[in-house]
Design a protein around this motif. Structure first.
Motif, PDB file in Angstrom:
ATOM      1  N   LYS A  14      -5.579  -2.207  -5.313  1.00  0.00           N
ATOM      2  CA  LYS A  14      -6.647  -3.058  -4.788  1.00  0.00           C
ATOM      3  C   LYS A  14      -6.846  -4.277  -5.675  1.00  0.00           C
ATOM      4  O   LYS A  14      -6.948  -5.408  -5.186  1.00  0.00           O
ATOM      5  N   ILE A  35      -4.993   3.738  -6.410  1.00  0.00           N
ATOM      6  CA  ILE A  35      -5.647   2.999  -5.328  1.00  0.00           C
ATOM      7  C   ILE A  35      -6.396   1.799  -5.898  1.00  0.00           C
ATOM      8  O   ILE A  35      -6.313   0.672  -5.379  1.00  0.00           O
ATOM      9  N   SER A  70       0.823  -1.214   0.000  1.00  0.00           N
ATOM     10  CA  SER A  70       0.000   0.000   0.000  1.00  0.00           C
ATOM     11  C   SER A  70       0.855   1.262   0.000  1.00  0.00           C
ATOM     12  O   SER A  70       0.461   2.282  -0.566  1.00  0.00           O
TER      13      SER A  70
END
Length: 202
Positions: free
Chosen positions: A59, A55, A24
């Motif tokens: 994911k 993002i 992340s």
């Protein structure tokens, strides 16, 4: 390995390259790397590639890895700063084949990173996953990627081009292959799989 699950987590090292899982905290570096017209030209990446796209990308990468659907690794030299990406997906255990892809951020090209990463993952795919045919789909105008493919031992198959839509319009992708021991053609492999499945000889 089963038909629906690839190993996770995974780190591969060799030749001064470390392939590791995305994290992340890679978000800012990922956005800088993928917000590149050259990458958008040859791939279906969104353009411009912003934080929201980053993002969503991380994911999807995490979901694909934890569910065993693909191998998607950051290219680094020391396990830290991501300089590119290499991936393996579309595994067919019946044909013992899968597709690979790779990209390197603009400031880090011409250093052998793509070829090194592709070679590492190809060796893992053939040696550990026991896949005997590896595929690349590359637009013939993408001279950098074709040079990497050729350097790593991939060869054009002569199969019909595949159309891919991207943010800069359609591209036409040639198929390259790396076949362990230069085994039979795809059609021969299909026939052999069918013969084993239905108890016939080819």
């Amino acid at each position: 390995m089963t038909a629906s699950r690839l190993p996770y987590p995974l780190t591969l090292t060799g030749g001064g390259i470390v392939l590791r899982e995305w994290r992340s905290d890679d978000l800012d570096d990922l956005v800088v790397m993928l917000d590149d017209p050259d990458i958008a030209r040859w791939t279906p990446m969104p353009s411009p590639f912003d934080v929201e796209a980053g993002i969503a990308y991380l994911k999807r990468a995490y979901q694909g890895r934890t569910t065993g659907q693909r191998i998607q690794l950051a290219i680094t030299t020391n396990g830290n700063l991501p300089l590119g990406e290499v991936l393996l997906f579309g595994v067919d255990l019946g044909l013992k084949e899968a597709e690979l892809g790779y990209l390197v951020g603009a400031p880090h090209r011409r250093r052998g990173l793509a070829a090194g990463a592709l070679s590492l993952l190809s060796a893992y795919a053939q040696g550990t996953l026991k896949l005997s045919r590896l595929l690349l789909r590359i637009d013939p105008g993408n001279f950098g990627s074709t040079a990497v493919a050729r350097h790593c031992g991939f060869r054009l198959t002569g199969e019909p081009p595949i159309l891919q839509e991207g943010p800069y319009g359609p591209t036409s992708l040639d198929t390259w292959e790396l076949v362990e021991g230069r085994a039979g053609s795809r059609m021969e492999r299909l026939r052999n799989v069918a013969a084993r499945r239905y108890g016939r000889r080819t």
